[in-house]
Design a protein around this motif. Structure first.
Motif, PDB file in Angstrom:
ATOM      1  N   TYR A   1       0.932  -1.318  -0.089  1.00 12.64           N
ATOM      2  CA  TYR A   1      -0.078  -0.159   0.051  1.00 12.64           C
ATOM      3  C   TYR A   1       1.037   1.155  -0.019  1.00 12.64           C
ATOM      4  CZ  TYR A   1      -3.972  -2.965   1.020  1.00 12.64           C
ATOM      5  OH  TYR A   1      -4.922  -4.052   1.383  1.00 12.64           O
ATOM      6  N   MET A   2       0.909   2.209  -1.112  1.00 11.28           N
ATOM      7  CA  MET A   2       2.251   2.987  -1.373  1.00 11.28           C
ATOM      8  C   MET A   2       2.005   4.065  -0.475  1.00 11.28           C
ATOM      9  SD  MET A   2       2.767   3.014  -5.321  1.00 11.28           S
ATOM     10  CE  MET A   2       4.601   3.694  -5.082  1.00 11.28           C
ATOM     11  N   LEU A   3       0.763   4.478   0.273  1.00 13.19           N
ATOM     12  CA  LEU A   3       0.628   5.434   1.109  1.00 13.19           C
ATOM     13  C   LEU A   3       0.519   5.106   2.591  1.00 13.19           C
ATOM     14  CD1 LEU A   3      -2.364   7.325  -0.693  1.00 13.19           C
ATOM     15  CD2 LEU A   3      -0.132   7.389  -0.938  1.00 13.19           C
ATOM     16  N   ARG A   4       0.959   4.069   2.814  1.00 17.08           N
ATOM     17  CA  ARG A   4       1.022   3.640   4.286  1.00 17.08           C
ATOM     18  C   ARG A   4       2.431   3.659   4.877  1.00 17.08           C
ATOM     19  NH1 ARG A   4      -3.025  -1.675   5.309  1.00 17.08           N
ATOM     20  NH2 ARG A   4      -5.053  -0.805   4.264  1.00 17.08           N
ATOM     21  N   LYS A   5       2.479   4.066   5.878  1.00 21.30           N
ATOM     22  CA  LYS A   5       3.902   3.967   6.671  1.00 21.30           C
ATOM     23  C   LYS A   5       4.098   2.903   7.623  1.00 21.30           C
ATOM     24  CE  LYS A   5       3.442   8.469   8.425  1.00 21.30           C
ATOM     25  NZ  LYS A   5       4.013   9.534   9.020  1.00 21.30           N
ATOM     26  N   GLU A   6       5.340   2.430   7.643  1.00 25.22           N
ATOM     27  CA  GLU A   6       5.791   1.496   8.685  1.00 25.22           C
ATOM     28  C   GLU A   6       5.642   2.163  10.140  1.00 25.22           C
ATOM     29  OE1 GLU A   6       9.380  -0.081   7.249  1.00 25.22           O
ATOM     30  OE2 GLU A   6       8.103  -1.431   5.581  1.00 25.22           O
ATOM     31  N   LYS A   7       5.520   1.220  10.973  1.00 29.64           N
ATOM     32  CA  LYS A   7       5.496   1.378  12.255  1.00 29.64           C
ATOM     33  C   LYS A   7       6.788   2.506  12.759  1.00 29.64           C
ATOM     34  CE  LYS A   7       4.083   0.389  17.063  1.00 29.64           C
ATOM     35  NZ  LYS A   7       3.644  -0.743  17.984  1.00 29.64           N
ATOM     36  N   GLY A   8       6.639   3.602  13.213  1.00 28.53           N
ATOM     37  CA  GLY A   8       7.625   4.670  13.622  1.00 28.53           C
ATOM     38  C   GLY A   8       8.352   5.184  12.378  1.00 28.53           C
ATOM     39  N   GLU A   9       7.819   4.903  11.060  1.00 25.52           N
ATOM     40  CA  GLU A   9       8.539   5.540   9.942  1.00 25.52           C
ATOM     41  C   GLU A   9       8.297   6.927   9.744  1.00 25.52           C
ATOM     42  OE1 GLU A   9       9.280   3.513   5.809  1.00 25.52           O
ATOM     43  OE2 GLU A   9       7.381   3.793   6.104  1.00 25.52           O
TER      44      GLU A   9
ATOM     45  N   LEU B   1       8.823   8.063   1.893  1.00 21.13           N
ATOM     46  CA  LEU B   1       8.969   8.523   0.717  1.00 21.13           C
ATOM     47  C   LEU B   1      10.038   7.948  -0.075  1.00 21.13           C
ATOM     48  CD1 LEU B   1       7.493  10.029  -1.906  1.00 21.13           C
ATOM     49  CD2 LEU B   1       8.903  11.915  -1.230  1.00 21.13           C
ATOM     50  N   SER B   2      11.244   7.680   0.557  1.00 19.27           N
ATOM     51  CA  SER B   2      12.520   6.961   0.278  1.00 19.27           C
ATOM     52  C   SER B   2      12.295   5.547  -0.069  1.00 19.27           C
ATOM     53  CB  SER B   2      13.649   7.039   1.154  1.00 19.27           C
ATOM     54  OG  SER B   2      14.742   6.378   0.840  1.00 19.27           O
TER      55      SER B   2
ATOM     56  N   GLU C   1      10.962   1.327  -4.290  1.00 21.38           N
ATOM     57  CA  GLU C   1       9.851   0.160  -4.694  1.00 21.38           C
ATOM     58  C   GLU C   1       9.905   0.741  -6.266  1.00 21.38           C
ATOM     59  OE1 GLU C   1       7.869  -2.136  -3.747  1.00 21.38           O
ATOM     60  OE2 GLU C   1       8.320  -2.192  -1.539  1.00 21.38           O
ATOM     61  N   VAL C   2       9.984   1.788  -6.634  1.00 27.72           N
ATOM     62  CA  VAL C   2       9.780   2.286  -8.269  1.00 27.72           C
ATOM     63  C   VAL C   2      11.026   2.103  -8.966  1.00 27.72           C
ATOM     64  CG1 VAL C   2       9.089   4.050  -9.624  1.00 27.72           C
ATOM     65  CG2 VAL C   2       7.621   3.703  -7.669  1.00 27.72           C
ATOM     66  N   ASP C   3      12.123   2.707  -8.404  1.00 27.75           N
ATOM     67  CA  ASP C   3      13.221   2.611  -9.150  1.00 27.75           C
ATOM     68  C   ASP C   3      14.178   1.106  -9.145  1.00 27.75           C
ATOM     69  OD1 ASP C   3      12.986   5.380  -9.416  1.00 27.75           O
ATOM     70  OD2 ASP C   3      14.622   5.954  -7.925  1.00 27.75           O
ATOM     71  N   THR C   4      13.801   0.561  -8.291  1.00 28.20           N
ATOM     72  CA  THR C   4      14.416  -0.935  -8.267  1.00 28.20           C
ATOM     73  C   THR C   4      13.876  -1.562  -9.375  1.00 28.20           C
ATOM     74  OG1 THR C   4      15.124  -0.827  -5.913  1.00 28.20           O
ATOM     75  CG2 THR C   4      14.756  -3.067  -6.990  1.00 28.20           C
ATOM     76  N   VAL C   5      12.442  -1.496  -9.722  1.00 26.06           N
ATOM     77  CA  VAL C   5      11.820  -2.389 -10.889  1.00 26.06           C
ATOM     78  C   VAL C   5      12.175  -1.944 -12.221  1.00 26.06           C
ATOM     79  CG1 VAL C   5       9.671  -3.142 -11.734  1.00 26.06           C
ATOM     80  CG2 VAL C   5      10.026  -2.911  -9.242  1.00 26.06           C
ATOM     81  N   GLU C   6      12.205  -0.455 -12.300  1.00 25.45           N
ATOM     82  CA  GLU C   6      12.826   0.260 -13.395  1.00 25.45           C
ATOM     83  C   GLU C   6      14.100  -0.548 -13.655  1.00 25.45           C
ATOM     84  OE1 GLU C   6      11.342   2.305 -15.730  1.00 25.45           O
ATOM     85  OE2 GLU C   6       9.584   1.649 -14.247  1.00 25.45           O
TER      86      GLU C   6
END
Length: 354
Positions: free
Chosen positions: A151-159, A165-166, A171-176
């Protein structure tokens, strides 16, 4: 020999004929599994898929390459009459096993949005890079669906917002990078997991020259947001050919502007304001439906502006309003859809940003 005048007249008539056959919008079909044994909600059976593809062929639809068609629309270049594009999400192996032979036989191009984590760990339920290379030889294109399908808009706990955003950027750049490494190229397209994005994510796409898809239904046109494009689901509850025919004949709602109030719904009912372009439309036949609630209340602010309001707040999750209106011929429907996220505090969604 034709005189210059006659040649000019003939050329003009030919151009007019081509223009009459051209199309300035594109319905895009969205699939996941092609299987009778996978979850029904995200699946189309091989028999259903064959029926749909046979219909496209017999009804004269022109199946086009997705990225090329998007480039043409953005540049205001006409598409073939009855143009349509085919896409899949999640890189399931059933696409290769059951979907690909059907597409190959009909010479239909298609795009698969891949999440690379299961591909890289060689999950037997997902495509391999070798299978993708084989599919590329027959019209297959492979695009970005992130590494892990988050879920691209969910932060992990404490993030922090910055760390979130990093992580999404990775997630995007690695696949590219993996597309370039394994296939030698990327079409610079992405499908948001669960269709969820916000202004920061969409800005990230724009900066990278990536065209991206949400999960709102509708057709793409030059007026679309190319970082949040619509598609029509064609699996599960949406696999019936009778309803699919209506969507294949849909046109973009002729809107001058829209106001949705942002990406998130609150504990109040959502509303949208739509302003229509100048023209002769059947505005009195406009109908808006709220997911799980029935018809929205319509308030006409002026002859060309309407506000559609839901009766009740959405439950936690994703909710939508779909609006349709018949065109003057009655053969097509103008189509518009918007999706909101109603989050709960424990889900860790990032705050609304402008």
């Amino acid at each position: 020999m034709l005189s210059k005048v006659h040649y000019s007249i003939l050329l003009g008539a030919l151009s007019a004929s081509i223009a009459a056959q051209a199309q300035d919008y594109l319905p895009v079909l969205q699939y996941h599994h092609v299987s009778a044994s996978s979850p029904k909600s995200t699946s189309v059976t091989p028999e259903q898929f064959t029926e749909q593809m046979d219909y496209l062929k017999s009804a004269g639809f022109q199946v086009v390459d997705l990225r090329s068609a998007l480039d043409d629309l953005k540049a205001n270049k006409p598409l073939p009459e009855k143009a349509v594009a085919i896409s899949f999400d999640d890189a399931y192996r059933s696409i290769y096993q059951a979907g690909f032979p059907i597409l190959k036989e009909r010479n239909f191009p298609f795009t698969v949005f891949i999440n690379t984590e299961p591909v890289e760990r060689k999950s037997r339920s997902f495509l391999t890079w070798e299978q993708m290379k084989e599919m590329e030889q027959s019209g297959g294109v492979f695009a970005n669906h992130t590494i892990s399908h988050p879920y691209m808009l969910r932060k992990e706990k404490g993030e922090s917002d910055e760390a979130w955003l990093s992580r999404m950027t990775n997630e995007v750049d690695t696949v590219e990078g993996l597309l370039e490494k394994n296939l030698g190229h990327s079409p610079k397209m992405l499908a948001y997991p669960y269709g969820e994005s916000n202004s920061q994510i969409r800005t990230m796409m724009k900066e990278r020259g990536i065209m991206a898809f949400g999960q709102q239904s509708g057709v793409v046109s030059a007026d679309s947001d190319f970082e949040n494009l619509p598609r029509f689901p064609a699996s599960g509850a949406y696999a019936k050919l009778s309803t699919l025919k209506t969507k294949l004949n849909a046109k973009p709602m002729p809107l001058l502007s829209e106001k949705t109030g942002g990406d998130y719904a609150t504990d109040q009912p959502v509303s949208i304001s739509l302003t229509f372009k100048e023209g002769k439309y059947r505005l009195k036949d406009l109908t808006c439906y709220v997911a799980g609630q029935g018809k929205a209340k319509l308030d006409w602010v002026s002859d060309t502006e309407v506000t559609a309001t839901a009766e009740k707040p959405f439950s936690v999750g994703r909710g939508r309003i779909n609006c349709t209106m018949p065109d003057n011929s009655g053969k097509h429907y103008y189509w518009y859809s918007n999706v909101w996220i109603r989050s709960s505090p424990d889900q860790g969604y990032v705050s609304e940003k402008s």
